[in-house]
Design an enzyme around this catalytic site. Structure first.
Site, PDB file in Angstrom:
ATOM      1  N   GLY A  82     -47.429  44.099  32.126  1.00  0.00           N
ATOM      2  CA  GLY A  82     -48.737  43.529  31.806  1.00  0.00           C
ATOM      3  C   GLY A  82     -48.707  42.711  30.526  1.00  0.00           C
ATOM      4  O   GLY A  82     -47.945  43.007  29.611  1.00  0.00           O
ATOM      5  N   ARG A 146     -43.532  42.629  37.446  1.00  0.00           N
ATOM      6  CA  ARG A 146     -43.331  44.077  37.347  1.00  0.00           C
ATOM      7  C   ARG A 146     -42.132  44.569  38.170  1.00  0.00           C
ATOM      8  O   ARG A 146     -42.035  45.760  38.473  1.00  0.00           O
ATOM      9  CB  ARG A 146     -44.600  44.811  37.783  1.00  0.00           C
ATOM     10  CG  ARG A 146     -45.781  44.667  36.813  1.00  0.00           C
ATOM     11  CD  ARG A 146     -46.872  45.674  37.108  1.00  0.00           C
ATOM     12  NE  ARG A 146     -48.045  45.521  36.275  1.00  0.00           N
ATOM     13  CZ  ARG A 146     -48.182  46.065  35.063  1.00  0.00           C
ATOM     14  NH1 ARG A 146     -47.216  46.798  34.555  1.00  0.00           N
ATOM     15  NH2 ARG A 146     -49.287  45.889  34.371  1.00  0.00           N
ATOM     16  N   ASP A 177     -41.470  51.622  30.959  1.00  0.00           N
ATOM     17  CA  ASP A 177     -40.645  51.483  32.169  1.00  0.00           C
ATOM     18  C   ASP A 177     -39.641  50.345  32.030  1.00  0.00           C
ATOM     19  O   ASP A 177     -38.479  50.479  32.404  1.00  0.00           O
ATOM     20  CB  ASP A 177     -41.538  51.244  33.398  1.00  0.00           C
ATOM     21  CG  ASP A 177     -42.229  52.536  33.824  1.00  0.00           C
ATOM     22  OD1 ASP A 177     -41.558  53.587  33.822  1.00  0.00           O
ATOM     23  OD2 ASP A 177     -43.423  52.498  34.135  1.00  0.00           O
ATOM     24  N   LYS A 203     -43.572  46.536  23.906  1.00  0.00           N
ATOM     25  CA  LYS A 203     -44.818  45.838  24.257  1.00  0.00           C
ATOM     26  C   LYS A 203     -45.728  46.725  25.077  1.00  0.00           C
ATOM     27  O   LYS A 203     -45.241  47.455  25.923  1.00  0.00           O
ATOM     28  CB  LYS A 203     -44.445  44.594  25.083  1.00  0.00           C
ATOM     29  CG  LYS A 203     -45.592  43.905  25.737  1.00  0.00           C
ATOM     30  CD  LYS A 203     -45.423  43.755  27.254  1.00  0.00           C
ATOM     31  CE  LYS A 203     -45.626  45.044  28.000  1.00  0.00           C
ATOM     32  NZ  LYS A 203     -45.825  44.872  29.459  1.00  0.00           N
ATOM     33  N   THR A 204     -46.973  46.736  24.882  1.00  0.00           N
ATOM     34  CA  THR A 204     -48.049  47.176  25.775  1.00  0.00           C
ATOM     35  C   THR A 204     -49.320  47.396  24.964  1.00  0.00           C
ATOM     36  O   THR A 204     -49.280  48.043  23.909  1.00  0.00           O
ATOM     37  CB  THR A 204     -47.745  48.452  26.602  1.00  0.00           C
ATOM     38  OG1 THR A 204     -48.912  48.757  27.377  1.00  0.00           O
ATOM     39  CG2 THR A 204     -47.376  49.677  25.792  1.00  0.00           C
ATOM     40  N   ASP A 206     -51.519  49.279  25.790  1.00  0.00           N
ATOM     41  CA  ASP A 206     -51.922  50.679  25.984  1.00  0.00           C
ATOM     42  C   ASP A 206     -51.584  51.565  24.784  1.00  0.00           C
ATOM     43  O   ASP A 206     -52.149  52.640  24.634  1.00  0.00           O
ATOM     44  CB  ASP A 206     -51.249  51.265  27.231  1.00  0.00           C
ATOM     45  CG  ASP A 206     -51.759  50.616  28.512  1.00  0.00           C
ATOM     46  OD1 ASP A 206     -52.566  49.675  28.412  1.00  0.00           O
ATOM     47  OD2 ASP A 206     -51.345  51.039  29.606  1.00  0.00           O
TER      48      ASP A 206
HETATM   49  P1  FBP Z   1     -48.091  47.448  30.750  1.00  0.00           P
HETATM   50  O1  FBP Z   1     -47.934  48.931  30.698  1.00  0.00           O
HETATM   51  O2  FBP Z   1     -47.117  46.773  31.613  1.00  0.00           O
HETATM   52  O3  FBP Z   1     -48.141  46.866  29.373  1.00  0.00           O
HETATM   53  O4  FBP Z   1     -49.523  47.126  31.393  1.00  0.00           O
HETATM   54  C1  FBP Z   1     -50.629  47.851  31.015  1.00  0.00           C
HETATM   55  C2  FBP Z   1     -51.904  47.403  31.662  1.00  0.00           C
HETATM   56  O5  FBP Z   1     -52.529  46.379  30.929  1.00  0.00           O
HETATM   57  C3  FBP Z   1     -52.829  48.609  31.829  1.00  0.00           C
HETATM   58  O6  FBP Z   1     -53.623  48.786  30.703  1.00  0.00           O
HETATM   59  C4  FBP Z   1     -53.562  48.302  33.100  1.00  0.00           C
HETATM   60  O7  FBP Z   1     -53.947  49.471  33.773  1.00  0.00           O
HETATM   61  C5  FBP Z   1     -52.551  47.564  33.913  1.00  0.00           C
HETATM   62  O8  FBP Z   1     -51.691  46.924  32.996  1.00  0.00           O
HETATM   63  C6  FBP Z   1     -53.170  46.555  34.835  1.00  0.00           C
HETATM   64  O9  FBP Z   1     -52.163  46.003  35.606  1.00  0.00           O
HETATM   65  P2  FBP Z   1     -52.285  44.617  36.375  1.00  0.00           P
HETATM   66  O10 FBP Z   1     -51.984  43.561  35.374  1.00  0.00           O
HETATM   67  O11 FBP Z   1     -51.207  44.716  37.383  1.00  0.00           O
HETATM   68  O12 FBP Z   1     -53.668  44.511  36.925  1.00  0.00           O
END
Ligand code: FBP
Length: 554
Positions: A82, A146, A177, A203-204, A206
């Site tokens: 993400g 992903r 991951d 990165k994230t 979250d």
């Molecule tokens: P990452 O863990 O890859 O950084 O992504 C986190 C996130 O932004 C979450 O907060 C959210 O639930 C998810 O990606 C949403 O995924 P998508 O971009 O596939 O809708």
């Protein structure tokens, strides 16, 4: 007319700050090695899986006072998972470090995430190409994806592409991951004597890729400041109109760090924390009772308005939902190729699922509104998990509260008026222009990643620490990826993974919420942070989150 906004023009001029030792370029550094390291858990299994890369020492960089020679190299970079604000600056920092060390160094960007590496889709980075993206949000410079890199066949393909391009180092910018995959690839390259190093960057938005060594992942600062700005605006509206209860779902797939930080910055009336719900084994019905209690008490004080913060992953933390969703994940996997199921109407699908689920889970599923049932049956993510960003938990709570409150009204237990608004803040914050903090932090992570490459490290995560201090005092180094790993079950198999950090219920950050909960619920202690990502008082603008300040207070 210019094709970029005035703010973008202004942010392009921003000069990210580096930690002091990195300011003279990576050739003037010396690596200082720490002790041999161990995985956080399951050491024997992890050391067997990572036979060649396990147990390496931590490294920190110091200025050496002299400049070493360097020969030209080619490197590749991948954005994975993400979006998070600052990804472009990681690439800019990496590029600048490489060019400062040797103008003949080349950086290739793999397109569309990890699959760009295996499919051989890339672009060669030039200064002109990168300059447009400095201090901007998003991952659009090369795109993201992903795809998981973990099979022998994928590593073989990656090796062929790297050989073709003369690449001897890959930098993977990703979450837990993606960095687990970086560690697997580093191990595979060493085992096969490929001569290719792999370095990760944390990165994230979250904020759950953190531990003793990594203080925070990038993007968390900007995303939380952006959500806090928006929540503050809604608080002001609620306090002006005094007629709505606003239910705001805040992104963060599993952990509630983002919701908690945004709450500490804005002091809403109610903040739900998934980790607490799980620890207290609270059911959805109990949470509805808890919220209804506060709505009633506020109504008695003449206040028929308020703000409720709902973490994105909440639904999976109710024990009864967790069990049902886990069964549902397996069932939807089984039903994937089932023609009768695929051609069935929505109501028929619900009936098939209710029949196939174990009795208790079936009852939980059946109790949900049709909209939520349909969302629970949507496609899974690449790890087989339900996509919580697509489930309207905030609307589910509203629907249940409407029922509960009208019942209470009939019984004479509630005399107020309940009107609601639902919001989801997720994508709004994930690609914002990086805050000053993230612009500096990301640039430093990228610059430092090349220092790790230059000194021959592989299977390391780029680490910049001491982040609650000004950038001058930041520390640069690297952490062996295997150090953060444990074994977890993924799709029924035991796998090595980087341990996710959830909100610590006995830590100082959660305590700040807990100690103020009753006061914030009944009195309106709203804070309006405003837009402080780029300009403004430097104690909030250049320094990072409340979470980090509390976690690292002296
Ligand atoms: P990452 O863990 O890859 O950084 O992504 C986190 C996130 O932004 C979450 O907060 C959210 O639930 C998810 O990606 C949403 O995924 P998508 O971009 O596939 O809708």
């Amino acid at each position: 007319m210019s094709d970029i906004s005035p703010l973008q023009k202004c942010r392009l001029q921003y000069k990210p700050k580096l930690p002091l030792p990195l300011r003279n370029g990576v050739l003037s550094l010396k690596p200082v090695l720490g002790e041999k390291t161990e995985a956080v858990a399951d050491r024997e299994q992890i050391s067997r899986i990572f036979e060649h890369t396990y147990g390496k020492p931590e490294v920190s960089f110091e200025a050496s006072g002299e400049k070493n020679a360097s020969k030209a190299i080619n490197a590749g970079v991948i954005l994975s998972g993400g979006q998070a604000p600052g990804g472009h600056n990681v690439i800019a920092g990496l590029f600048d470090a490489m060019k400062a060390a040797c103008p003949d160094n080349k950086l290739y960007g793999f397109l569309g995430g990890p699959s760009g590496l295996t499919d051989g889709k890339y672009v060669e980075m030039t200064a002109e190409f990168i300059d447009k993206y400095r201090n901007t949000g998003g991952f659009d410079i090369i795109g993201s994806g992903r795809t998981k890199l973990e099979t022998e066949e994928q590593f073989q393909k990656a090796l062929e592409v790297c050989k073709k391009l003369g690449i001897s180092a890959i930098v993977i910018i990703g979450g837990d991951d993606s960095n687990t995959n970086a560690a697997l690839m580093a191990e595979w390259f060493v085992k096969h004597n490929a001569g290719i190093q792999v370095i990760g960057c944390p990165k994230t938005i979250d904020g759950d890729l953190k531990n003793k060594q990594i203080e925070i992942s990038f993007g968390f600062d900007t995303a939380t400041k952006t959500y806090a700005e928006l929540i503050g605006n809604i608080e002001r509206d609620a306090n002006s109109a005094k007629k709505y209860w606003h239910f705001i779902k805040i992104m963060g797939r599993s952990a509630s760090h983002v919701a908690l930080e945004a709450a500490l910055q804005t002091q809403p009336n109610i903040t739900l924390i998934s980790e607490e719900v799980a620890a207290k084994k609270m059911s959805l019905a109990q949470i509805v009772d808890y919220i209804a209690g506060i709505i009633c008490r506020r109504a008695e004080n003449g206040k028929n308005f308020g703000i409720v913060i709902v973490p994105e992953g909440l639904i999976e933390f109710f024990p009864e939902m967790k069990a049902m969703i886990s069964e549902l994940n397996d069932l939807t996997h089984e039903l994937e190729g089932n023609a009768a199921y695929n051609s069935a109407s929505e109501a028929e699908k619900f009936a098939i699922v209710e029949k196939a689920l174990p009795a208790e889970c079936s009852a939980v599923f059946a109790s949900l509104p049709a909209g939520i049932k349909a969302q629970l049956l949507m496609d899974r993510d690449p790890h087989g998990n339900v996509q919580v960003s697509r489930i309207d938990t905030e609307k589910l709570l509203i629907a249940m509260l409407e029922k509960k409150l009208s019942l209470m009204k009939k019984e004479g237990a509630y005399k107020g008026k309940f009107s609601s608004q639902a919001h989801f803040f997720g994508y709004e914050g994930r690609c914002a222009f990086p805050s000053n903090f993230d612009a500096d932090y990301c640039y430093s992570l990228g610059y430092n990643a090349f220092a790790l490459v230059n000194f021959g490290f592989t299977g390391y995560l780029s680490s910049i620490r001491n982040l609650t201090k000004p950038a001058d005092e930041w520390l640069a180094g690297g952490i062996p990826l295997t150090m953060m790993m444990n074994i977890e079950k993924r799709k029924g198999e035991n796998k090595p993974v980087i341990k996710k950090a959830l909100v610590e219920l006995d830590g100082p950050v959660f305590a700040r919420l807990e100690n103020n909960r009753e006061d914030w619920a009944m009195n309106d202690r709203y804070l309006f942070p405003g837009a402080v990502q780029y300009f403004g008082p430097s104690e909030v603008c250049d320094l990072t989150t409340v979470t980090l300040q509390l976690e690292h207070q002296e």
